[in-house]
Design a protein around this motif. Sequence first.
Motif, short mmCIF file in Angstrom:
data_model
loop_
_atom_site.label_atom_id
_atom_site.label_comp_id
_atom_site.label_asym_id
_atom_site.label_seq_id
_atom_site.Cartn_x
_atom_site.Cartn_y
_atom_site.Cartn_z
N SER A 172 5.96 3.81 11.65
CA SER A 172 5.69 3.53 10.25
C SER A 172 5.19 2.10 10.09
O SER A 172 5.69 1.19 10.75
N TYR A 173 4.20 1.92 9.23
CA TYR A 173 3.68 0.59 8.91
C TYR A 173 3.37 0.56 7.42
O TYR A 173 2.40 1.16 6.97
N ARG A 174 4.21 -0.13 6.66
CA ARG A 174 4.06 -0.17 5.20
C ARG A 174 3.36 -1.45 4.77
O ARG A 174 3.72 -2.55 5.19
N TYR A 219 1.91 -3.55 1.22
CA TYR A 219 2.09 -3.64 -0.23
C TYR A 219 0.82 -4.11 -0.93
O TYR A 219 0.00 -4.83 -0.35
N TYR A 235 2.16 7.00 -0.30
CA TYR A 235 1.74 5.93 -1.19
C TYR A 235 2.36 6.14 -2.56
O TYR A 235 2.71 7.26 -2.94
N THR A 244 6.56 0.97 -5.62
CA THR A 244 7.70 0.48 -4.84
C THR A 244 9.04 0.79 -5.51
O THR A 244 10.02 1.09 -4.82
N TYR A 287 2.50 0.41 -2.77
CA TYR A 287 2.45 0.39 -1.31
C TYR A 287 1.65 1.56 -0.77
O TYR A 287 1.45 2.58 -1.43
N ARG A 313 2.11 6.47 8.51
CA ARG A 313 3.24 7.09 9.20
C ARG A 313 2.78 8.07 10.28
O ARG A 313 1.66 8.60 10.22
N LYS A 329 -0.29 -1.59 13.27
CA LYS A 329 0.65 -2.63 12.86
C LYS A 329 0.50 -3.88 13.74
O LYS A 329 0.48 -5.01 13.23
N GLN A 348 2.20 -7.56 5.66
CA GLN A 348 2.82 -6.66 4.69
C GLN A 348 2.19 -6.70 3.31
O GLN A 348 2.50 -5.86 2.48
N ASP A 387 2.04 3.51 3.03
CA ASP A 387 2.84 3.56 4.25
C ASP A 387 2.14 4.46 5.27
O ASP A 387 2.05 5.68 5.07
#
Length: 216
Positions: free
Chosen positions: A138-140, A142, A89, A92, A71, A75, A202, A209, A73
Amino acid sequence: MTNKPDRSGPCILAGFALAAMIACTTPSASAHEANKRVADANALATTDSTSRPQPQAARRSVARVEKGPYYVDFRARTAASWGHAFVWYGKTSEKAVEVAGLTPAGDTLAYVLGHITFVPSETGASYGDLDPEYLTASYRVYLNEADAKRVFAYIKKLQASSPVWNAETTNCTGFIGDIAEFMGLKVPYRWQRPENFVNSLKDMNGGRQMVRLSAE
């Protein structure tokens, strides 16, 4: 002249009796119509209830979120001024994270000077990056293993090639914006507050995602 007995009286009485019997055994027209309406209404209600589709049991749709083994992320956190944008990063399944961001190296003086000129930078973790209490957005996203290798290598390269910081040009939102752009994400206007930037990132990507990079 012989007088004939008058039989009209009994005939009249017989007529009245017959009329009374008919009146007692035959329903009136209005009563008949009323009964007919009730019967028709009952038949209509029965037909309507049988022909109307019955509600089906509600199905519970379980939203499946696709997640990859790696992932990035994006932030944002609070800071003494406008805030700070950076990325986490890693893998996971692991708690350990890597942190990358662009900040002025040194104390408050470097930050002040960075608003009028370029100052030396730092590109690793800064104070508050690992503390959830300071987090504002936050925007994660994958990644699969192959794409993660490419993205993580790009982050390392970006860190090595970002020796200076400036509030107006080479700043933290521009830094993570370059990472998002490399990953194929839509990137918002970069010169805005870190929290707004991450939330816009986001929203512009529909909360997507899972990211798959295009072939090299």
